[in-house]
Design a protein around this motif. Structure first.
Motif, short mmCIF file in Angstrom:
data_model
loop_
_atom_site.label_atom_id
_atom_site.label_comp_id
_atom_site.label_asym_id
_atom_site.label_seq_id
_atom_site.Cartn_x
_atom_site.Cartn_y
_atom_site.Cartn_z
N UNK A 177 0.82 -1.20 0.00
CA UNK A 177 0.00 0.00 0.00
C UNK A 177 0.86 1.26 0.00
N UNK A 178 2.04 1.18 0.60
CA UNK A 178 2.91 2.35 0.67
C UNK A 178 3.37 2.79 -0.72
N UNK A 179 3.40 1.84 -1.67
CA UNK A 179 3.81 2.15 -3.04
C UNK A 179 2.62 2.23 -3.99
N UNK A 180 1.43 2.34 -3.46
CA UNK A 180 0.25 2.45 -4.31
C UNK A 180 -0.26 1.15 -4.87
N UNK A 181 0.18 0.01 -4.31
CA UNK A 181 -0.26 -1.30 -4.76
C UNK A 181 -1.45 -1.75 -3.93
N UNK A 182 -2.54 -2.11 -4.59
CA UNK A 182 -3.74 -2.54 -3.90
C UNK A 182 -4.11 -3.96 -4.31
N UNK A 183 -4.58 -4.75 -3.37
CA UNK A 183 -5.01 -6.12 -3.66
C UNK A 183 -6.50 -6.14 -3.93
N UNK A 184 -6.86 -6.67 -5.08
CA UNK A 184 -8.26 -6.77 -5.46
C UNK A 184 -8.56 -8.20 -5.88
N UNK A 185 -9.81 -8.62 -5.69
CA UNK A 185 -10.22 -9.98 -6.01
C UNK A 185 -11.29 -9.95 -7.10
N UNK A 186 -11.33 -11.02 -7.89
CA UNK A 186 -12.35 -11.18 -8.92
C UNK A 186 -12.99 -12.55 -8.77
N UNK A 187 -14.18 -12.74 -9.30
CA UNK A 187 -14.86 -14.03 -9.16
C UNK A 187 -14.06 -15.15 -9.82
N UNK A 188 -14.21 -16.39 -9.36
CA UNK A 188 -13.48 -17.52 -9.96
C UNK A 188 -13.84 -17.72 -11.42
N UNK A 189 -12.86 -18.15 -12.21
CA UNK A 189 -13.06 -18.52 -13.62
C UNK A 189 -13.52 -17.34 -14.47
N UNK A 190 -13.15 -16.14 -14.11
CA UNK A 190 -13.51 -14.95 -14.90
C UNK A 190 -12.23 -14.17 -15.21
N UNK A 191 -11.40 -14.75 -16.06
CA UNK A 191 -10.13 -14.13 -16.38
C UNK A 191 -10.29 -12.75 -17.01
N UNK A 192 -11.43 -12.53 -17.68
CA UNK A 192 -11.64 -11.25 -18.35
C UNK A 192 -11.69 -10.09 -17.36
N UNK A 193 -12.03 -10.37 -16.11
CA UNK A 193 -12.07 -9.32 -15.09
C UNK A 193 -10.67 -8.90 -14.66
N UNK A 194 -9.70 -9.68 -15.04
CA UNK A 194 -8.32 -9.39 -14.66
C UNK A 194 -7.43 -9.39 -15.90
N UNK A 195 -7.90 -8.69 -16.92
CA UNK A 195 -7.28 -8.75 -18.23
C UNK A 195 -5.84 -8.30 -18.28
N UNK A 196 -5.50 -7.22 -17.57
CA UNK A 196 -4.13 -6.71 -17.60
C UNK A 196 -3.15 -7.73 -17.04
N UNK A 197 -3.50 -8.32 -15.89
CA UNK A 197 -2.62 -9.31 -15.27
C UNK A 197 -2.52 -10.57 -16.13
N UNK A 198 -3.64 -11.00 -16.71
CA UNK A 198 -3.62 -12.19 -17.56
C UNK A 198 -2.75 -11.97 -18.79
#
Length: 199
Positions: A1-22
């Motif tokens: 968090x100190x460097x602006x990094x945030x943890x977010x969760x997405x529903x299972x088996x929905x890779x499209x919700x996490x497109x940048x990381x995928x």
């Protein structure tokens, strides 16, 4: 968090919700696959190749940061690229005087499998003993790469078998197993043979 990094969760088996990381994951996998193929290394080295791919990616310019590198954006300084070498090339690790006899070889021949940023040292896989050595005192031959190029008896282990745990001829898919476990244990769990720095 100190460097602006945030943890977010997405529903299972929905890779499209996490497109940048995928997309980035696929990019890193493609880089690692290309390095393994270029160096003619078996699949057992996939973990080391992935780590090296991330290391390179974090030090490469990206349009998302207006041409800056992720490393410089996070650390507020330019990365040092002087220690970069070709993944999978032949590497010669210096053996300290206290660890060898008068007529023993002064270096052990291995394969460069990455850079350790926390200690600014090189990681070299020694085929004859299936161990990973971490050292600052390494010479490189980037014109030579692959296990077959360094398939020679280790002068410090007369009984060593270079092919132990690896499929060096024909289909190298059988390399996963003992070889992969040895590499992962040495690289990931820190069970590396330490080579003392010269005074």
């Amino acid at each position: 968090a100190a460097h602006g990094v945030k943890q977010r969760f997405c529903p299972p088996h929905t890779q499209a919700h996490n497109g940048v990381a995928e997309r980035m994951w696929n990019t890193v996998v493609d880089m690692a696959r290309a390095m393994l193929q270029a160096a003619s290394l078996p699949k057992a080295f996939w973990g080391a190749a992935m780590k090296h791919a991330v290391f390179l990616r974090n030090r490469s310019p990206t349009s998302a940061l207006n041409g800056a590198t992720p490393f410089s954006a996070l650390m507020q300084r330019k990365p040092d690229l002087g220690a970069l070498h070709k993944f999978g090339c032949a590497a010669y690790v210096h053996v300290e005087r206290a660890s060898r006899k008068k007529w023993d070889a002064k270096a052990r021949r291995g394969i460069y499998i990455g850079h350790e940023p926390r200690s600014s040292t090189h990681l070299v896989f020694i085929p004859a003993t299936s161990t990973v050595v971490e050292s600052m005192h390494v010479d490189f031959d980037e014109a030579v790469s692959g296990l077959s190029a360094v398939q020679v008896a280790d002068p410090f282990d007369d009984a060593a078998d270079v092919s132990d745990g690896f499929a060096l001829s024909g289909d190298s898919t059988g390399a996963v197993g003992q070889g992969e476990s040895a590499i992962d244990a040495a690289v990931d769990e820190g069970e590396k043979s330490q080579v003392a720095s010269a005074p």
